[in-house]
Design an enzyme around this catalytic site. Structure first.
Site, short mmCIF file in Angstrom:
data_model
loop_
_atom_site.label_atom_id
_atom_site.label_comp_id
_atom_site.label_asym_id
_atom_site.label_seq_id
_atom_site.Cartn_x
_atom_site.Cartn_y
_atom_site.Cartn_z
N LYS A 113 0.82 -1.21 0.00
CA LYS A 113 0.00 0.00 0.00
C LYS A 113 0.87 1.27 0.00
O LYS A 113 0.43 2.32 -0.46
CB LYS A 113 -0.92 0.02 1.22
CG LYS A 113 -1.83 -1.19 1.39
CD LYS A 113 -2.82 -1.36 0.25
CE LYS A 113 -3.96 -2.30 0.57
NZ LYS A 113 -3.57 -3.73 0.70
C1 LIG Z 1 -4.26 -4.87 0.24
C2 LIG Z 1 -3.46 -6.09 0.20
C3 LIG Z 1 -3.72 -7.10 -0.74
C4 LIG Z 1 -4.88 -7.01 -1.71
O1 LIG Z 1 -4.69 -6.01 -2.66
P1 LIG Z 1 -5.95 -5.46 -3.50
O2 LIG Z 1 -5.41 -4.34 -4.30
O3 LIG Z 1 -6.95 -5.00 -2.48
O4 LIG Z 1 -6.46 -6.59 -4.31
C5 LIG Z 1 -2.89 -8.20 -0.77
N1 LIG Z 1 -1.87 -8.33 0.10
C6 LIG Z 1 -1.59 -7.37 1.01
C7 LIG Z 1 -0.47 -7.61 1.96
C8 LIG Z 1 -2.36 -6.23 1.11
O5 LIG Z 1 -2.07 -5.30 2.02
#
Ligand SMILES: *Cc1c(COP(=O)(O)O)cnc(C)c1O
Length: 496
Positions: A113
């Protein structure tokens, strides 16, 4: 050429600029903003292979954020992708067990993120100036664990903004929770809800859609926006690392120019894999997009049957950031495969709200050929962590392990030997208990922070600052509320 954005749910609402779409987050009709077309890369793969991460970022972002000047965009990029990351390359590409893992977790909060949320606050500040917005921007965020901290870190003490984060009180890892509740900054507010991620996300969407509340806050000098991946300002930065990874593989001689690669993405809200789809549509040579789910396999079922059905039990897993039954960004793909048909998309989304499910037409299903769904059970995920550690010494986090497991099954089933990039979305330190007990059950008896010390011994990877920081930090946020009271909490924090 100017690129404008439209809502996925409105046939006649006027298109908006990139900066306006970023400021709003969600369209007024509840739809998501999508670019009117996907621009093609304007430099060659060879040129990209000689560029730094920041340079690639500029080449990609300038095509989407056309109302940002070169100077504004480069300034945002250079301030976002700096020494907050613990590697100069910003992302690392690690070859292990026949796949290439792109490690997207080298930012301040050790989850992918950070790739988008270190730049989104800068986009917002520029966008507010550009559109003469003088109101305080209130960022409302629902998190399954990782977005929350990354958004808090990005927006803390950013002038003219406030940020409110809702997380499922019993649905995140200990490290995830501690990271959030120790967040400093007078403009930050963190609230646990007695519900799951879907409850948090639905609550936030309802607040966004509340016209009366909007008018009231408007009068008091506030305007809402979103840091969730429904914001196009999150999606665009995520396209960059797919282009960059391809360029890096090319630079390192691992692939030939033009050679197709497959991409595997551990998926929750469908933002990350949608970014990979956009990269492919920009002209990046990509074969299959492999969508990996955990036990909440609503997307796997969708790709198998063409029916999206969230009417099922919500399962808490060891990959909590993927514990999602309503994958918001899938709407952008639905709109696309419907032939950019907002009326059709709106009809399907109304069915999802009303009855929790919808089915796409055969024509639409035929346009999903690039995608392939898979899922991994809890046991398969744990076994994958153990097997890859024992074979290679490389330690995966639980989310990445879901992807690795799905990839292995995909190769066994199809025999597809195309070189493959797996999105590695979190540091194993963030999910230390699940990771360590997958490797050896004996670790289950240990305290969380002792597991951190064991993990560093076992993996040889230094403990990230994000984890060191929270060992001693004071807990500053203690509010817990019922999902029905989310709006009340927002008003209380804003003093309205
Ligand atoms: C948010 C997240 C995901 C999923 O990603 P999306 O874009 O919501 O599909 C997968 N792994 C981790 C560690 C995340 O923080």
């Amino acid at each position: 050429m100017e690129l404008l954005y439209r809502s996925t749910r409105s046939v006649d609402a006027p298109a908006v600029t990139a900066s306006q779409a970023i400021l709003k987050g969600l369209a007024d009709d509840g739809g998501l903003f999508v670019p009117e077309r996907i621009p093609a890369l304007s430099v060659s793969l060879e040129e990209l292979s000689k560029m730094t991460y920041q340079e690639v970022a500029y080449e990609v972002m300038k095509l989407f954020l056309t109302d940002f000047t070169e100077e504004e965009l480069k300034d945002c990029i250079n301030k976002a992708y700096d020494s907050k990351f613990d590697t100069e390359d910003i992302v690392e590409l690690v070859k292990a067990d026949k796949a290439y893992y792109i490690e997207l977790f080298h930012g301040a909060t050790i989850a992918f993120k950070d790739m988008a949320l270190s730049i989104l606050p800068r986009f917002m500040t520029v966008a507010a100036k550009k559109n003469n917005v003088s109101k305080d921007i209130v960022i409302l965020t629902a998190t399954s664990g990782d977005t929350g901290k990354a958004a808090l870190a990005g927006f803390a003490d950013v002038e003219g903004t406030k940020i409110i984060v809702f997380y499922p009180k019993n649905g995140v890892s200990m490290i995830q929770e501690l990271q959030m509740v120790t967040q400093k900054g007078a403009n930050t507010h963190v609230i646990g809800i007695t519900g799951n991620f879907d409850d948090a996300q639905s609550g936030v969407k309802a607040i966004f859609g509340d016209a009366e509340l909007k008018a009231e806050l408007d009068a008091k000098g506030f305007q809402f926006s979103s840091a969730n991946s429904i914001n196009i300002g999150r999606l665009v930065p995520q396209i960059v690392y797919y282009v960059y990874s391809y360029a890096k593989l090319l630079a390192e001689g691992e692939i030939q120019s033009g050679e197709k690669i497959n991409i595997v993405v551990p998926t929750g809200n469908f933002g990350n894999i949608l970014a990979a789809f956009y990269a492919k549509n920009m002209g990046l040579p990509v074969g299959k997009l492999i969508c990996a789910s955990n036990d909440n396999k609503v997307l796997f079922d969708f790709f198998e049957t063409g029916c999206y059905d969230k009417n099922r039990e919500f399962i808490l897993t060891t990959s909590p950031s993927m514990d999602i039954l309503i994958s918001s960004n899938l709407e952008r793909l639905i709109y696309r495969i419907a032939g950019d048909d907002a009326a059709k998309n709106k009809e399907l989304m109304a069915a999802l709200t009303a009855g929790g499910k919808y089915s796409i037409t055969d024509d639409m299903k035929a346009k999903l050929v690039d995608f392939c769904g898979g899922y991994a059970t809890e046991k398969e995920t744990a076994d994958t962590i153990k097997a890859i550690y024992e074979d290679t010494g490389y330690v995966l986090d639980t989310h990445t392990a879901v992807a690795a497991s799905v990839y292995k099954a995909y190769v066994a089933k199809t025999g597809d030997e195309t070189k493959t990039v797996i999105a590695s979305t979190a540091s194993p330190y963030k999910f230390a208990r699940s990771v360590m007990t997958a490797i050896d059950e004996k670790y289950d008896a240990m305290k969380d922070f002792d597991l951190i010390d064991e993990l560093t011994k076992l993996s040889g990877v230094e403990i990230p600052n994000a984890v060191k920081e929270i060992r001693e930090a004071e807990i500053l946020h203690k509010t817990v509320c019922d999902p029905a009271d989310m709006k009340k909490e927002v008003l209380k924090f804003l003093g309205v």
